[in-house]
Scaffold this motif. Structure first.
Motif, short mmCIF file in Angstrom:
data_model
loop_
_atom_site.label_atom_id
_atom_site.label_comp_id
_atom_site.label_asym_id
_atom_site.label_seq_id
_atom_site.Cartn_x
_atom_site.Cartn_y
_atom_site.Cartn_z
N GLU A 37 0.81 -29.17 -26.40
CA GLU A 37 2.21 -28.82 -26.24
C GLU A 37 2.47 -28.13 -24.90
N GLN A 38 1.66 -27.13 -24.58
CA GLN A 38 1.88 -26.42 -23.32
C GLN A 38 1.51 -27.28 -22.12
N LEU A 39 0.51 -28.14 -22.25
CA LEU A 39 0.13 -29.01 -21.14
C LEU A 39 1.20 -30.07 -20.90
N PHE A 40 1.79 -30.57 -21.98
CA PHE A 40 2.90 -31.52 -21.85
C PHE A 40 4.06 -30.85 -21.11
N ALA A 41 4.36 -29.60 -21.46
CA ALA A 41 5.46 -28.88 -20.80
C ALA A 41 5.22 -28.75 -19.30
N VAL A 42 3.99 -28.42 -18.92
CA VAL A 42 3.64 -28.32 -17.49
C VAL A 42 3.83 -29.68 -16.81
N ALA A 43 3.30 -30.72 -17.42
CA ALA A 43 3.40 -32.07 -16.84
C ALA A 43 4.86 -32.51 -16.76
N TYR A 44 5.62 -32.20 -17.79
CA TYR A 44 7.03 -32.59 -17.80
C TYR A 44 7.81 -31.90 -16.69
N ARG A 45 7.56 -30.62 -16.51
CA ARG A 45 8.27 -29.89 -15.46
C ARG A 45 7.97 -30.45 -14.08
N LEU A 46 6.77 -30.93 -13.91
CA LEU A 46 6.39 -31.47 -12.60
C LEU A 46 6.87 -32.91 -12.41
N THR A 47 6.81 -33.73 -13.44
CA THR A 47 7.17 -35.15 -13.30
C THR A 47 8.63 -35.42 -13.60
N SER A 49 9.83 -36.32 -16.38
CA SER A 49 9.91 -37.51 -17.21
C SER A 49 8.98 -37.35 -18.41
N SER A 50 9.51 -37.56 -19.60
CA SER A 50 8.66 -37.43 -20.78
C SER A 50 7.61 -38.54 -20.82
N ALA A 51 7.98 -39.74 -20.39
CA ALA A 51 7.00 -40.84 -20.37
C ALA A 51 5.87 -40.53 -19.39
N GLU A 52 6.23 -40.03 -18.22
CA GLU A 52 5.20 -39.70 -17.23
C GLU A 52 4.36 -38.51 -17.69
N ALA A 53 4.99 -37.54 -18.32
CA ALA A 53 4.26 -36.38 -18.84
C ALA A 53 3.26 -36.84 -19.91
N GLN A 54 3.67 -37.77 -20.76
CA GLN A 54 2.75 -38.33 -21.76
C GLN A 54 1.58 -39.03 -21.07
N ASP A 55 1.87 -39.78 -20.01
CA ASP A 55 0.81 -40.45 -19.25
C ASP A 55 -0.19 -39.43 -18.68
N VAL A 84 -6.01 -28.24 -14.49
CA VAL A 84 -6.41 -29.66 -14.55
C VAL A 84 -5.17 -30.52 -14.74
N THR A 85 -4.25 -30.08 -15.58
CA THR A 85 -3.02 -30.84 -15.84
C THR A 85 -2.13 -30.87 -14.61
N SER A 95 1.23 -41.48 -7.17
CA SER A 95 0.90 -42.86 -7.51
C SER A 95 2.07 -43.79 -7.22
N PRO A 96 1.79 -44.94 -6.63
CA PRO A 96 2.88 -45.89 -6.35
C PRO A 96 3.40 -46.57 -7.63
N ARG A 97 2.68 -46.44 -8.73
CA ARG A 97 3.07 -47.12 -9.97
C ARG A 97 3.78 -46.17 -10.94
N ARG A 98 4.41 -45.14 -10.43
CA ARG A 98 5.12 -44.16 -11.25
C ARG A 98 6.26 -44.77 -12.03
N ARG A 99 6.48 -44.29 -13.25
CA ARG A 99 7.67 -44.65 -14.03
C ARG A 99 8.81 -43.75 -13.57
#
Length: 183
Positions: A37-47, A49-55, A84-85, A95-99
Motif C-alpha cells: 500500500e505505501q509503496l504503491f502510494a510512492v509510485a503513484y505520486r511519482l508516476t 498514474s495508477s496503471a503505471e504505479a501498479q507496473d 527501491v520503489t 522508459s519510452p514505453r510509459r503508459r
C-alpha cells in the motif's frame, strides 16, 4: 509507514528479507501485504498514474528476491523498500514505453476545524492540478521532499544530482506552484 494493525519487528524483517532473497513465496507475500500500500502510494505520486504505479509495484516485487540481497538489515526494511520503489518509478518514468492516463488522485490534505468537506476536496484538486502542471524533474523533487520526506542529500542520491540541484529545483517548483495557485 507500516500498516497500523501490523507489528513486524526488526528481527522479523531481517528473517523475511532473507526468505525473500531465497525466493520464499510466503516471505514475499508477507512483505507484499505489509508494504504494498505505501509503496504503491510512492509510485503513484511519482508516476501520476495508477496503471503505471501498479507496473512499478509489480517490477519491485518481481525483482525483490535479487534486490533484497543488498539489504544489510542494519536499518529498517520499509525505508529501504521505499528507496527501491523510488528508483524503480524513476526508471519507469524514463522508459519510452510509459503508459499515460489522466491523474485524478488528490494530495493528502487535513481538513481544518470548521472547513467544509467540499472546500477540502476543492483545495486538494487545485493542489493536485498545480503539482501536475510542474515539469517532471521539478514535480519529482517536490514529491520526494514534501510528500515522502526525503532529505536533499537523499534526493540527490536517488536522482543522481547534487544536493544543491535538488534544493534549486525545489525552490523553482515552489515559485511555480505559488504562481499557479494564485491564478
Amino acid at each position: 509507514m507500516p500498516r497500523v494493525d501490523s507489528v513486524i519487528t526488526a528481527t522479523q524483517e531481517r528473517r523475511l528479507a532473507r526468505g525473500a532473497a531465497r525466493g520464499d513465496r510466503r516471505a514475499l507475500r508477507v512483505l507484499y501485504e505489509e508494504y504494498s500500500e505505501q509503496l504503491f502510494a510512492v509510485a503513484y505520486r511519482l508516476t501520476e498514474s495508477s496503471a503505471e504505479a501498479q507496473d512499478v509495484l509489480h517490477d519491485v516485487f518481481c525483482r525483490l528476491p535479487a534486490a533484497v540481497q543488498s539489504f544489510d538489515g542494519k536499518r529498517p526494511l520499509g525505508p529501504w523498500l521505499r528507496a527501491v520503489t523510488v528508483r524503480a518509478a524513476l526508471k519507469h518514468l524514463r522508459s519510452p514505453r510509459r503508459r499515460r492516463e489522466i491523474p485524478i488522485v488528490s494530495i493528502p490534505h487535513e481538513r481544518r476545524t470548521g472547513e467544509s468537506p467540499e472546500l477540502s476536496v476543492l483545495d486538494s484538486i487545485t493542489a493536485e492540478r498545480a503539482l501536475s502542471s510542474l515539469p517532471e524533474e521539478l514535480r519529482i523533487v517536490v514529491v520526494l521532499k514534501e510528500i515522502e520526506g526525503y532529505s536533499h542529500a537523499e534526493i540527490g542520491e536517488l536522482l543522481q544530482i547534487s544536493r544543491s540541484t535538488s534544493e534549486g529545483r525545489l525552490y523553482t517548483a515552489r515559485k511555480l506552484l505559488h504562481s499557479e495557485l494564485l491564478r
